[in-house]
Design a protein around this motif. Structure first.
Motif, mmCIF file in Angstrom:
data_model
loop_
_atom_site.group_PDB
_atom_site.id
_atom_site.type_symbol
_atom_site.label_atom_id
_atom_site.label_comp_id
_atom_site.label_asym_id
_atom_site.label_seq_id
_atom_site.Cartn_x
_atom_site.Cartn_y
_atom_site.Cartn_z
ATOM 1 N N ARG A 159 0.813 -1.222 0.000
ATOM 2 C CA ARG A 159 0.000 0.000 0.000
ATOM 3 C C ARG A 159 0.844 1.268 0.000
ATOM 4 O O ARG A 159 0.303 2.358 -0.192
ATOM 5 C CB ARG A 159 -0.931 -0.007 1.217
ATOM 6 N N HIS A 160 2.147 1.132 0.222
ATOM 7 C CA HIS A 160 2.988 2.328 0.339
ATOM 8 C C HIS A 160 3.174 2.999 -1.014
ATOM 9 O O HIS A 160 3.466 2.351 -2.021
ATOM 10 C CB HIS A 160 4.366 1.946 0.887
ATOM 11 N N SER A 161 3.039 4.317 -1.039
ATOM 12 C CA SER A 161 3.349 5.100 -2.238
ATOM 13 C C SER A 161 3.695 6.523 -1.823
ATOM 14 O O SER A 161 2.840 7.258 -1.326
ATOM 15 C CB SER A 161 2.173 5.109 -3.218
ATOM 16 N N SER A 162 4.949 6.884 -2.027
ATOM 17 C CA SER A 162 5.401 8.230 -1.671
ATOM 18 C C SER A 162 5.961 8.991 -2.858
ATOM 19 O O SER A 162 6.431 10.118 -2.700
ATOM 20 C CB SER A 162 6.483 8.135 -0.577
ATOM 21 N N TRP A 163 5.923 8.401 -4.047
ATOM 22 C CA TRP A 163 6.584 9.004 -5.209
ATOM 23 C C TRP A 163 6.212 10.469 -5.408
ATOM 24 O O TRP A 163 7.096 11.321 -5.601
ATOM 25 C CB TRP A 163 6.240 8.218 -6.482
ATOM 26 N N SER A 164 4.926 10.788 -5.348
ATOM 27 C CA SER A 164 4.486 12.158 -5.638
ATOM 28 C C SER A 164 4.855 13.136 -4.525
ATOM 29 O O SER A 164 4.885 14.352 -4.745
ATOM 30 C CB SER A 164 2.975 12.191 -5.865
ATOM 31 N N ARG A 165 5.151 12.625 -3.334
ATOM 32 C CA ARG A 165 5.445 13.503 -2.195
ATOM 33 C C ARG A 165 6.936 13.680 -1.947
ATOM 34 O O ARG A 165 7.344 14.542 -1.170
ATOM 35 C CB ARG A 165 4.780 12.929 -0.929
ATOM 36 N N LEU A 166 7.770 12.863 -2.573
ATOM 37 C CA LEU A 166 9.207 12.911 -2.312
ATOM 38 C C LEU A 166 9.841 14.284 -2.565
ATOM 39 O O LEU A 166 10.758 14.678 -1.828
ATOM 40 C CB LEU A 166 9.926 11.851 -3.139
ATOM 41 N N PRO A 167 9.393 15.054 -3.573
ATOM 42 C CA PRO A 167 10.000 16.378 -3.772
ATOM 43 C C PRO A 167 9.819 17.331 -2.597
ATOM 44 O O PRO A 167 10.499 18.355 -2.527
ATOM 45 C CB PRO A 167 9.268 16.900 -5.025
ATOM 46 N N ARG A 168 8.939 16.980 -1.647
ATOM 47 C CA ARG A 168 8.735 17.829 -0.471
ATOM 48 C C ARG A 168 9.841 17.668 0.560
ATOM 49 O O ARG A 168 9.974 18.497 1.460
ATOM 50 C CB ARG A 168 7.400 17.478 0.207
ATOM 51 N N LEU A 169 10.632 16.609 0.452
ATOM 52 C CA LEU A 169 11.659 16.351 1.459
ATOM 53 C C LEU A 169 12.727 17.441 1.425
ATOM 54 O O LEU A 169 13.322 17.717 0.385
ATOM 55 C CB LEU A 169 12.301 14.986 1.232
ATOM 56 N N GLY A 170 12.972 18.031 2.572
ATOM 57 C CA GLY A 170 13.948 19.105 2.650
ATOM 58 C C GLY A 170 15.081 18.827 3.610
ATOM 59 O O GLY A 170 15.785 19.752 4.024
ATOM 60 N N ILE A 171 15.266 17.563 3.978
ATOM 61 C CA ILE A 171 16.345 17.185 4.885
ATOM 62 C C ILE A 171 17.387 16.388 4.113
ATOM 63 O O ILE A 171 17.099 15.857 3.043
ATOM 64 C CB ILE A 171 15.805 16.368 6.080
ATOM 65 N N PRO A 172 18.596 16.282 4.634
ATOM 66 C CA PRO A 172 19.628 15.511 3.921
ATOM 67 C C PRO A 172 19.240 14.031 3.804
ATOM 68 O O PRO A 172 18.814 13.408 4.772
ATOM 69 C CB PRO A 172 20.874 15.686 4.798
ATOM 70 N N VAL A 173 19.425 13.478 2.604
ATOM 71 C CA VAL A 173 19.073 12.085 2.333
ATOM 72 C C VAL A 173 20.205 11.428 1.549
ATOM 73 O O VAL A 173 20.718 12.007 0.591
ATOM 74 C CB VAL A 173 17.755 11.971 1.540
ATOM 75 N N GLN A 174 20.552 10.216 1.963
ATOM 76 C CA GLN A 174 21.501 9.391 1.218
ATOM 77 C C GLN A 174 20.805 8.082 0.870
ATOM 78 O O GLN A 174 20.219 7.434 1.739
ATOM 79 C CB GLN A 174 22.758 9.117 2.052
ATOM 80 N N VAL A 175 20.851 7.699 -0.409
ATOM 81 C CA VAL A 175 20.185 6.492 -0.899
ATOM 82 C C VAL A 175 21.238 5.478 -1.310
ATOM 83 O O VAL A 175 22.172 5.798 -2.054
ATOM 84 C CB VAL A 175 19.268 6.814 -2.098
ATOM 85 N N HIS A 176 21.095 4.236 -0.825
ATOM 86 C CA HIS A 176 22.005 3.144 -1.180
ATOM 87 C C HIS A 176 21.231 2.068 -1.937
ATOM 88 O O HIS A 176 20.100 1.732 -1.560
ATOM 89 C CB HIS A 176 22.603 2.495 0.077
#
Length: 317
Positions: free
Chosen positions: A243-260
């Motif tokens: 049920r998870h879906s965050s794709w459309s909301r991800l541009p709202r993130l304003g904190i440092p993020v590192q993806v592996h």
């Protein structure tokens, strides 16, 4: 290697030894719906027990959220390295697995994010770095989106912005993970076979073939499987992931993020990790060539090298 003592939930441990995410350092927080969420704390600051107070120069603790069907013991390689780096650690058993309770009603990744906040509240922690993997990465996204004031930075490992994106989802990968979870529920006359079977679903073929009893990865998985997920817990965690879906909301993130992400991840496609990093403003994308899904087991030093640099940048910003 130095034998200077550290503190694991108030218990002295030596550098070079692997702290297990179990023992007497655990407690429970109560979620909004009454679910009891188990967590354990590990202190790198040499004080007995957990102390939420931060001395000048102390970094925020690292809140660790694990993936589908796995309890907090799977964080042991990360816990060891974070302690050595001077970071306190909080390891959570997600609802539905480990020593957390399993409610009857379905839940979402947003519910699980509120569980994490309940743990922070219980400990009196205002803000934390968040480390995550797989389903835990979906929870971490919701935590950062819905409670940004509680998050200093986020590390997202081997995860996705949502399985509903068919072009970025591996239905076969989900099937593999569920089948492995079901097998882990069954009594096994050979515990080593259970560990080997789990590794074969989560790491690259080469790493699984070389891993042996006594290795850090092997012992970590064996400890995690001592307390396997329940059938109902696994089913409800799968439902939350679907049920998870965050794709459309991800541009709202304003904190440092590192993806592996590993290029040979059989469970969540590499393309999903690449797209996840692309959608998050300013996110750093760390590629692990030839690695599978469980990066903290397969590439612990490589992960830690990049995470230490990332956290250091966040502290200096």
């Amino acid at each position: 290697m130095s034998t200077e003592p550290l503190t694991e939930g108030g218990v002295s441990v030596a550098r070079g030894k692997l702290p297990r995410c179990d023992g007497g350092a655990g407690s429970h927080a109560t979620a909004e719906d009454g679910t009891r969420i188990y967590f354990e704390t590990f202190s790198a600051r040499g004080r007995l027990g957990w102390d939420s107070r931060r001395e000048p120069g102390d970094p925020p603790p690292v809140l660790s959220v694990m993936g589908l069907g796995a309890n907090g013991r799977l964080w042991a390689p990360a816990v060891r390295r974070l302690l050595e780096g001077g970071y306190d650690v909080i390891a959570i058993d997600n609802r539905g697995c480990g020593r957390s309770s399993t409610p009857w009603r379905p839940w979402t990744t947003r519910t699980m994010a509120s569980d994490a906040v309940a743990v922070l509240d219980e400990l009196g922690v205002e803000r934390a770095h968040v480390g995550s993997a797989s389903l835990g990465g979906m929870v971490a996204q919701e935590l950062a989106l819905e409670y940004p004031e509680r998050v200093s930075s986020v590390v997202l490992g081997a995860t996705t912005g949502g399985l509903p994106r068919l072009d970025l989802a591996s239905r076969r990968g989900l099937q593999i993970v569920v089948e492995a979870g079901v097998r882990s529920l069954q009594p096994a006359s050979d515990p080593d076979h259970r560990v080997r079977d789990w590794l074969c679903t989560a790491v690259s073929d080469d790493f699984a073939a070389e891993c042996r009893q006594g290795d850090e990865a092997w012992e970590t998985v064996a400890a995690m499987l001592e307390d396997p997920v329940s059938p109902r817990g696994l089913a409800l965690q799968v439902l939350a992931a679907l049920r998870h879906s965050s794709w459309s909301r991800l541009p709202r993130l304003g904190i440092p993020v590192q993806v592996h992400h590993g290029t040979e991840d059989p469970l969540i496609p590499f393309s999903a990790g690449r797209e996840l990093a692309r959608r998050i403003p300013g996110a750093e994308f760390v590629v692990h060539e030839g690695a599978g899904h469980a990066l903290i087991l397969e590439r612990p030093e490589e992960c830690w090298l990049n995470i230490r640099r990332f956290l250091g940048q966040c502290e200096r910003a």
